[in-house]
Structures are given as C-alpha cells and as structure tokens.
Design an enzyme around this catalytic site. Sequence first.
Site, short mmCIF file in Angstrom:
data_model
loop_
_atom_site.label_atom_id
_atom_site.label_comp_id
_atom_site.label_asym_id
_atom_site.label_seq_id
_atom_site.Cartn_x
_atom_site.Cartn_y
_atom_site.Cartn_z
N PHE A 133 -44.99 -13.50 84.75
CA PHE A 133 -45.26 -12.08 84.98
C PHE A 133 -46.51 -11.72 84.19
CE2 PHE A 133 -44.30 -7.57 83.81
CZ PHE A 133 -43.89 -7.05 85.04
N ILE A 348 -25.40 -14.58 54.37
CA ILE A 348 -24.10 -15.20 54.11
C ILE A 348 -24.26 -16.70 53.83
CG2 ILE A 348 -21.89 -15.83 55.21
CD1 ILE A 348 -22.04 -13.02 56.60
N GLU A 374 -41.39 -7.26 76.02
CA GLU A 374 -40.77 -6.48 77.12
C GLU A 374 -40.79 -4.98 76.79
OE1 GLU A 374 -38.70 -8.00 79.89
OE2 GLU A 374 -39.21 -10.05 79.33
N1 COS Z 1 -38.90 2.67 87.82
C1 COS Z 1 -39.59 3.28 88.81
N2 COS Z 1 -40.69 4.07 88.59
C2 COS Z 1 -41.08 4.23 87.32
C3 COS Z 1 -40.40 3.64 86.24
C4 COS Z 1 -39.27 2.84 86.52
N3 COS Z 1 -38.59 2.25 85.54
N4 COS Z 1 -41.04 3.97 85.10
C5 COS Z 1 -42.08 4.77 85.44
N5 COS Z 1 -42.09 4.91 86.78
C6 COS Z 1 -43.03 5.72 87.56
C7 COS Z 1 -43.02 7.17 87.08
O1 COS Z 1 -41.99 7.89 87.72
C8 COS Z 1 -44.42 7.65 87.48
O2 COS Z 1 -44.48 7.91 88.87
P1 COS Z 1 -44.41 9.43 89.48
O3 COS Z 1 -45.53 10.15 88.86
O4 COS Z 1 -44.52 9.19 90.93
O5 COS Z 1 -43.06 9.95 89.04
C9 COS Z 1 -45.27 6.42 87.27
O6 COS Z 1 -44.38 5.28 87.31
C10 COS Z 1 -46.01 6.45 85.95
O7 COS Z 1 -45.02 6.54 84.93
P2 COS Z 1 -45.36 7.11 83.49
O8 COS Z 1 -46.03 8.44 83.61
O9 COS Z 1 -44.10 7.08 82.69
O10 COS Z 1 -46.47 6.07 82.97
P3 COS Z 1 -47.14 5.86 81.56
O11 COS Z 1 -48.51 5.37 81.75
O12 COS Z 1 -46.92 7.08 80.71
O13 COS Z 1 -46.35 4.62 80.94
C11 COS Z 1 -44.69 3.52 79.62
C12 COS Z 1 -45.07 4.64 80.61
C13 COS Z 1 -45.28 3.72 78.24
C14 COS Z 1 -43.19 3.61 79.55
C15 COS Z 1 -45.14 2.14 80.18
O14 COS Z 1 -46.53 2.00 80.10
C16 COS Z 1 -44.47 0.99 79.49
O15 COS Z 1 -43.32 0.64 79.80
N6 COS Z 1 -45.18 0.31 78.57
C17 COS Z 1 -44.71 -0.90 77.96
C18 COS Z 1 -45.15 -2.06 78.77
C19 COS Z 1 -44.34 -3.27 78.46
O16 COS Z 1 -43.13 -3.25 78.42
N7 COS Z 1 -45.03 -4.38 78.25
C20 COS Z 1 -44.36 -5.59 77.93
C21 COS Z 1 -45.17 -6.71 78.39
S1 COS Z 1 -44.85 -7.20 80.00
S2 COS Z 1 -43.40 -8.50 79.71
#
Ligand code: COS
Length: 391
Positions: A133, A348, A374
């Site tokens: 991924f 422990i 993640e």
């Molecule tokens: N399922 C479906 N849609 C989702 C969703 C989910 N779990 N999470 C967000 N979305 C959608 C939102 O609804 C939004 O769409 P709409 O405007 O149509 O509603 C869109 O995606 C953007 O979401 P959001 O505004 O929350 O985006 P951000 O840029 O603010 O990012 C975070 C949100 C910070 C939560 C995200 O960037 C994140 O998870 N970051 C961590 C990344 C990560 O886990 N990296 C690990 C490495 S990869 S293994």
Amino acid sequence: MSSVMHSPSGLNFELPEELVLLKRTIREFVEKELWPIASQVEETDEIPQATIDAMRSLGLFGLPFAEQYGGAGVGELGYCVALEELGRASAAFSNLLGAHCSIGAMALHLDGGPELKARFMPALCAGEKLACFALSEPGAGSDAANIATRAVLDGDGYVLNGVKHFITSGDIADYATVFAVTDPARGARGGITAFWVDLNGPGVTRGPKDRKMGLFGSHTCELIFRDARVPADHVIGSVGAGFKTAMKTLDMGRLSLAAGCVGSAQFMLEKSVAYAKERVQFGQPIARQQAVQFMLADMATEIFAARNMVYHTAWKADRGERFSMEAAMVKRYCSDMAIHVVDRALQIHGGSGFMKETGIERAYRDARILAIYEGTNEIQRLIIAEELLRG
Ligand code: COS
C-alpha cells in the site's frame, strides 16, 4: 472470547464454530511453524521462503477476501481472529500478512471494478503475488492528502512520477495500490486517484531497505516512480475517488492491526503469569507479591477491553456499516494497550526480560511502532473528535 453468553435480548458473545476452528488451526501453525523461528527471523532480518510458502499453503494471504476470487471469505471478524493468533508470534509475520491483506490488496478488493478484481484477486488470494500500500511520502505522513506523486493522463494510460516511502513489503511486493494526484486543484476531495501498479514494470525502482528500531523480518523501503506508465483500466474505483479509498482501506488496516495487538499482549500476559509463578525471590514465587499481581491484573483487564473492542468493531464492519470512528478508537486503544502490556511484561521478567533469549525485548521494540503506523494515535484522536463534534 471463550465464554458463551446468551442473553434474553439475543446478544451472543460466542464465536461461530468455523472461527473457533480457524483460531485453533492458526494457533497450531504459530506454535509449530512460526514461534520456533522467531529469533532466527529477528537475527537474519528475513522470513525464510519455506515459511512464506507454508503461510501460503494455509491460505493466509486470502483470508479476508471473497470466495469467488479464491479467498477464504472469513470476513473481518474471522480475519481479526486470525491476526490475533498470528500476533502471538513475531510482528514480522503479521506485518507481512497485514501489508498484503489489510491494506495492499484490500484497496483493490474494496473499491476495484469487477474486471480488475477478476484479473488480479485470484493470484493475490493464493499468495502467488503480494501487494503493498503506497500512500505515505516524505512530505505526506499524517497529512495524507498532501501527497505530491502525480499521475498525468497520456493516451490510453497515466504517467506516474513521485516517491513513496516507508512502504511495508515494498521490497518484495509484486503490486502496489498507489495514490497519486490527478487534479492538484481538488486535493482530498476529487483530486487523488488510486492506481493498481505493477512494481516490476518499467519506471519503477525500489530503494534500499530502511534501517529500523525493530520489526526485523519485515522490511520497508521507498518506491520510486519515474515516468511509470499505468494503464487507464488500472484505476481503482473512479478517478478522483482515491482519498476515500485510502481512508476506507485504512479503517480495515487499523482494525486488523488492533487484533494483532490483542494477540501479542495476550502472549506477553501468559508468559508473565508463568514466569511470576516460577521465579522465586525472598523465598517465594514473585506471583505472591501484590505489586506483581496488580501488574498482571491490569494487563488482563486491558486485554479484555481491547479484545471486546476489536470483536465488536469487526462485527460492525461485517454488517457493512461504516466504522471509521470505531476503527480509530480500537487502533488508539489497542496499540497503547500492547505497548503498556509488553512494558509490564518486561518489568515482571526483570533483568531476564531485557535479554534477547526471552523474546520480550524484541516484542518491546516491535510494539513501539504500533502507536505510529497506520495513522499515529494523535491522528486517531482527531478522527474520533471530528466524528463526535460533527454531532
Ligand atoms: N471512509 C470514507 N470516506 C472518508 C473516510 C473514511 N474512513 N475518511 C475521510 N473520508 C472522506 C471525508 O468524508 C471527506 O469527503 P467529503 O468531503 O466528501 O465528506 C474526504 O474523505 C476528506 O476527508 P477529511 O476532510 O477528513 O481529510 P483530511 O485531509 O482532513 O484528512 C486525516 C483526514 C487526517 C484523518 C487523514 O489524512 C489521515 O487518516 N491521515 C493519516 C494517514 C495514515 O494513516 N497514514 C498511515 C500510513 S499509510 S499505512
């Protein structure tokens, strides 16, 4: 969850018979095939090919995927039960499986069109081909929408340019789900697309293995795309919908990671109980000391809570309901729990826990990443708060 509980409301905490069988099968496999080579994997930083073959023969690489593609179709609950058992071995094994099943091939499984899935899922389910991924970049970790990798339409395909980093199994995977910007003006909302990319194709190179604190036997590296051509029909889902695919896939990844946390913590608890009964100090087993008893009690309580969170969230996922907030909660809680439990296990075990032989110092180092990858636990809190405040 061994106890059977039927309430008048019909609430039932009993695992279905086929999942009890799955749990037993994987427990035996872990004890016979994986646990005996855990130190070797740590020392050599490699999982032997024969072990990967054995994992393949057991059908592990297809566990959560639909039977129509050759998967085991055990659903999220079944997959979590399996990962819980695998978590008892070394994190190297659950990471290998997680990179492939939980996120790499999961994105294709969740959002890929029927033709793309029919072409690629069977070999992925059989473990003949491995997936990873590719979302994170040097400038886009927590801020996943800030990716810079570009995909530009050119004739019958896209041309990919950019660098992905910290990609688990990037060195061995055959394919990657790669997220790239197709419309810079639109960002997370319509500007990012997910692509199914052949990592052995022209224009793709893999960086050297990253040097890490732990998780030996599981490798991360950079994936570098220089004018890599991707056919247009390798778009996963639709153009511009990639960010949602990434987030949906990460919901699955976070839940299954949490399941592994429960297994590793359970194993640490069992080792600690056994050691506390056998280790004699001040003329009696240290298990008689209330200080040790309190540590064991807290470990067991946290594991109990964590396991119930995992099973409940998996149940919700299997009902096809959105579980983003629960996935964030379960990932945050279970990873912190696993870190705490392994720390107590080391305490422990005292000096011997600090030595290589017990395997506890390895688990201690391996656990630290759980609060980071993640999605960091800070990001999980943001997701939970966002959902709460949305009302
Ligand atoms: N399922 C479906 N849609 C989702 C969703 C989910 N779990 N999470 C967000 N979305 C959608 C939102 O609804 C939004 O769409 P709409 O405007 O149509 O509603 C869109 O995606 C953007 O979401 P959001 O505004 O929350 O985006 P951000 O840029 O603010 O990012 C975070 C949100 C910070 C939560 C995200 O960037 C994140 O998870 N970051 C961590 C990344 C990560 O886990 N990296 C690990 C490495 S990869 S293994």
